[in-house]
Design an enzyme around this catalytic site. Structure first.
Site, short mmCIF file in Angstrom:
data_model
loop_
_atom_site.label_atom_id
_atom_site.label_comp_id
_atom_site.label_asym_id
_atom_site.label_seq_id
_atom_site.Cartn_x
_atom_site.Cartn_y
_atom_site.Cartn_z
N LYS A 62 28.46 31.51 56.39
CA LYS A 62 29.03 30.42 57.20
C LYS A 62 29.54 29.33 56.26
O LYS A 62 28.89 29.00 55.27
CB LYS A 62 27.93 29.88 58.12
CG LYS A 62 28.36 28.85 59.14
CD LYS A 62 27.16 28.46 60.01
CE LYS A 62 27.50 27.44 61.09
NZ LYS A 62 26.34 27.08 61.92
N SER A 137 27.26 27.36 66.77
CA SER A 137 28.36 27.08 65.87
C SER A 137 28.60 28.18 64.84
O SER A 137 29.65 28.16 64.18
CB SER A 137 28.10 25.75 65.16
OG SER A 137 26.96 25.84 64.33
N SER A 161 22.50 27.52 67.02
CA SER A 161 23.77 28.01 66.46
C SER A 161 23.77 29.41 65.86
O SER A 161 24.84 29.93 65.55
CB SER A 161 24.27 27.04 65.40
OG SER A 161 24.86 25.95 66.03
N1 GLN Z 1 25.04 23.45 70.21
C1 GLN Z 1 24.14 22.66 69.44
C2 GLN Z 1 24.84 21.42 68.92
O1 GLN Z 1 25.99 21.30 69.18
C3 GLN Z 1 23.55 23.45 68.32
C4 GLN Z 1 24.38 23.46 67.10
C5 GLN Z 1 23.68 24.07 65.92
O2 GLN Z 1 22.64 24.71 66.05
N2 GLN Z 1 24.23 23.78 64.73
O3 GLN Z 1 24.27 20.58 68.31
#
Ligand code: GLN
Length: 472
Positions: A62, A137, A161
């Site tokens: 990532k 994400s 994410s």
């Molecule tokens: N959807 C969550 C957020 O927007 C989780 C994102 C993540 O785990 N980086 O913060």
């Protein structure tokens, strides 16, 4: 047995010719998916490693995790020109075991989102249905695996994410115990909640990668390992009905099917309460935004990152660089974080959120005194469409309630595929006490008797034109 295509993956980085073939294949398929922000399997030579099960395998990373020589954009215009001068500890461990980093994957800007549509650089599509999101994400990582472009990829999980895109793409996704994998080299979003983990269509690979990355690291003071006694998993907790209201019909079916399957496989199923569940989202977004506002303060257009070249004084330089470099979701969270931390108001928001966090940890302690693991949905719906009102940004945040619990508690969680419903994968997650990842792996392994992960058509097309596919 599920085809792990192991020998194919072992062969792709073996010779110049194979690497070139592989690169052509990936670039061709990824035109339809958009998983990679950068793909270059020749870029970093493989380290020789004998005896590791990971030796010679390709892996994607990532783009908020540092790999020397690759970019580190975090899906943001702010960092789109950065080349990383160093490598994250977790990645370095995999390189030492002989894995080859082949590229960097797309993400919601700085990890903020649940669709990868918040990337400022590119759009990623779900390989099961390209009109839908891959989740986020870590959407690029999950899509790359589901499209058959890599056997595994690294992601990061702050509030879901890794697990949510894994479920949207029908693969495994592990969020390890907080502090078991070093965050050195992971660009910080919300430091007390996040960590590096893995997505893969192979459970055994997920386990090997985790065990290889797991280590104390002098560069990350929060790392720490603990041995937990090996314990066979006998009982699985499931959330009482009121906690799971609002699941889509397909997800509901998948959830109850998975409970029935676990029963059939001999586990004792027990309903449990998680009294703090309703407060998870306000607590998570308060803490995550507060930490984000502090972590992202460094992108001021001065030391590094996007710099507005026309600014006439430092104040204007900072303001305009931040204005141009950050996307709307990131700005929203910086503002929210600054708001909850402003002097005189901390008691009302930030401290209250921390109290909820403590209460949630106690809830989990109580749950794990009565059951070995907890089963829950990862997300209330399956992969949603791009550009639709199906799930707006606010609803997407509310939908993090099942996953963000594990981040607030620091416990490990594994998303695993349980069904294909309406042509799309449906995934659940198992949560375990801290450092009990092995209990997650063995239970998900048993579950494979009920459901084997499958990859979509697009991945089958990819592998069928590749040579040396192993049908084990
Ligand atoms: N959807 C969550 C957020 O927007 C989780 C994102 C993540 O785990 N980086 O913060």
């Amino acid at each position: 047995m599920f085809r792990e295509r192991k020998s194919y993956w072992k062969s792709v980085l073996k010779s110049q010719e194979k690497i070139e073939e592989y690169a052509v294949e990936v670039r061709h398929t990824d035109r339809r998916i958009g998983a990679f922000l950068e793909f270059d399997p020749q870029h970093i030579p493989l380290k020789a490693a004998e005896g590791s099960p990971l030796a010679g395998l390709p892996i994607a990373v990532k783009d908020n995790i540092a790999v020397e020589g690759f970019g580190l954009s975090c899906g943001s215009k702010m960092l789109s020109n950065v080349r990383s001068p160093y490598t994250a500890t977790a990645v370095y461990k995999l390189q030492e075991a002989g894995m080859g980093i082949v590229g960097k994957t797309n993400l919601d800007e700085f990890g903020m989102g649940s669709s990868t549509d918040n990337s400022a650089l590119q759009r990623t599509h779900n390989p099961w249905d390209t009109s839908r999101v891959a989740g986020g994400s870590s959407g690029g990582s999950a899509a790359a695996v589901a499209a058959g472009l890599v056997p595994a990829a690294l992601g990061s999980d702050t509030g879901g994410s890794i697990r949510q895109p894994a479920s949207f793409c029908g693969i495994y996704g592990l969020k390890p115990t907080y502090g078991s994998v070093s965050r050195f080299g992971l660009v910080a979003y919300a430091s007390s909640l996040e960590g590096i983990g893995v997505v893969s269509d192979s459970l055994s690979l997920t386990r090997s990668i985790f065990n290889t990355m797991r280590a104390e690291d002098q560069h990350d003071q929060t790392t720490g390992l603990a041995q937990v006694p090996e314990k066979p998993v006998k009982s699985i907790g499931v959330l009482v009905k009121t906690h799971i209201e609002g699941l889509s019909p397909a997800l509901q079916r998948a959830y109850f099917t998975s409970i029935d399957e676990f029963k059939r496989l001999g586990y004792s199923i027990q309903e449990v309460q998680l009294p703090t569940l309703d407060y998870v989202i306000p607590a998570y977004y308060t803490i995550a935004s507060a930490e984000a506002s502090a972590n992202l303060a460094r992108y001021a257009g001065i030391r590094y990152g996007h710099q507005n070249s026309l600014a006439e004084d430092p104040q204007e330089l900072m303001e305009s660089s931040r204005d141009e470099g950050f996307g709307p979701e990131v700005k929203l969270r910086i503002l929210l974080g600054t708001y909850v931390l402003r002097s005189g108001f901390q008691e009302q928001y930030y401290i209250r959120a921390q109290k909820i966090r403590t209460a949630l940890r106690r809830d989990f302690d109580a749950i794990f005194r009565s059951v070995d693991l907890l089963l829950s949905p990862t997300f209330p719906v399956q992969a949603f469409s791009h550009d639709s009102n199906e799930l707006d940004q606010f609803q997407q945040k509310l939908a993090d309630r099942f996953t963000a619990t594990a981040n607030l508690a620091g416990i490990p969680a594994l998303a695993f595929p349980v069904a294909i419903e309406d042509g799309l994968p449906a995934g659940m997650q198992l949560m375990a006490p801290m450092h009990a990842e092995e209990m997650l792996f063995t239970t998900a392994e048993t579950y494979q008797q009920a459901f084997q992960p499958v990859l979509p058509e697009i991945a089958q097309q990819t592998t069928s034109t590749q040579q040396g596919v192993d049908h084990e």
